[in-house]
Design a protein around this motif. Sequence first.
Motif, PDB file in Angstrom:
ATOM      1  N   CYS A 118     -39.927  30.505  20.426  1.00  0.00           N
ATOM      2  CA  CYS A 118     -39.428  29.736  19.293  1.00  0.00           C
ATOM      3  C   CYS A 118     -37.956  30.062  19.136  1.00  0.00           C
ATOM      4  O   CYS A 118     -37.471  31.051  19.671  1.00  0.00           O
ATOM      5  CB  CYS A 118     -40.179  30.077  18.004  1.00  0.00           C
ATOM      6  SG  CYS A 118     -40.090  28.721  16.810  1.00  0.00           S
ATOM      7  N   CYS A 120     -36.385  30.142  15.955  1.00  0.00           N
ATOM      8  CA  CYS A 120     -35.984  30.479  14.579  1.00  0.00           C
ATOM      9  C   CYS A 120     -35.352  31.858  14.414  1.00  0.00           C
ATOM     10  O   CYS A 120     -34.578  32.074  13.488  1.00  0.00           O
ATOM     11  CB  CYS A 120     -37.133  30.281  13.594  1.00  0.00           C
ATOM     12  SG  CYS A 120     -38.667  31.070  14.065  1.00  0.00           S
ATOM     13  N   CYS A 128     -36.651  26.119  13.814  1.00  0.00           N
ATOM     14  CA  CYS A 128     -37.328  26.494  15.056  1.00  0.00           C
ATOM     15  C   CYS A 128     -36.804  25.767  16.297  1.00  0.00           C
ATOM     16  O   CYS A 128     -37.414  25.840  17.364  1.00  0.00           O
ATOM     17  CB  CYS A 128     -38.825  26.286  14.895  1.00  0.00           C
ATOM     18  SG  CYS A 128     -39.540  27.323  13.597  1.00  0.00           S
TER      19      CYS A 128
HETATM   20 ZN    ZN Z   1     -39.984  29.294  14.684  1.00  0.00          ZN
END
Ligand code: ZN
Length: 327
Positions: A118, A120, A128
């Motif tokens: 991901c 983020c 994300c």
């Molecule tokens: Zn994420």
Amino acid sequence: MFPQIRMRRIRRRFIRPLLNETRIAKTDLIAPLFFDETATSPVAIPSMPGVVRYPPSMAGEVCTNLASRGIRAVLLFGVPREKDEAASGAFADDGVIQQTVRAIKTAVPEMVVITDLCACEYTSHGHCGVIGDCKDGVDLKNDQSLALMQEIAVSHAAAGADIIAPSCMLDGMVTALRSALDENGYEEIPIMSYSSKFSSSLYGPFRDAAGSGYSFGDRTTYQAPVGNRREALRESELDAAEGADILMVKPAGWCGDIISDVASIGLPVAVYQVSGEYAMIKAAAMNGWLDEKRVVMESLISLRRAGADLIITYFAESVCRWIDEEQ
Ligand code: ZN
Ligand code: PBG
């Protein structure tokens, strides 16, 4: 007539243990771990007592210890030194996860290294993937984010990751990752998709741990609405059709129905007992309000009973210790 059927007959002291339908084995467990490029020693996470962020230099030692306890698999999260719009730290050759994966595979080659995929933790805005103008304002751009995920996945595989676990809830994610991995010679690397992931309030402590909170908006346009059971099943069915090898339900504890639905698809099912679940149990235990070991074991048994094959839990190491103590 007095009851002919007596349920208590099979619950007699020495018979009951023979009839356990559901057990927890060390091989069911996956330990999540945080590695922080800026850390020089383990850093405590206040909302997750007992969980720390390790410096990447400790990765080999940490996994050697876990392996000696009986843990077979870890799920890695990285905290980079710097964040930017493009999440460059996520796919850098010497990025925090890439360094950590190499160190673990060198120290403990048999440890199954799963990488959370991901953006983020790596984006300056905390979303994300790639953001940009969308119909209702600035939001996650799906297809541009897929290209980013492909690049991150290939860099994880190149570093030696055993399983890739995309958690960004983009459409077409599994198809995109499968083709990128295969084109780069990583056809042996399974995809464990966070397939039915709800937009839950239970990820709060994780966002402190991984420094992955967002600077505007929220994750409701990509993560599934908590009340929607059919939609959650459809998410997992789609990922299965796209070639996911292992499906995942998250958060675990409040999703027995979803776990049961997803198990009916026929692929292996992992569930994630998330940071908020850990924090709730830990807080009650630390106050003496609940018995930690009994509550944790009951929570894990109930997840297996619902249909989970694998359980990702911050209690993994404690569970191994408790299993050893029983023997
Ligand atoms: Zn994420
Ligand atoms: C990254 C990710 C999150 C979690 C796992 N991967 C946070 C989020 O979606 O905001 C949560 C795990 C936990 O709460 O323990 N997308």
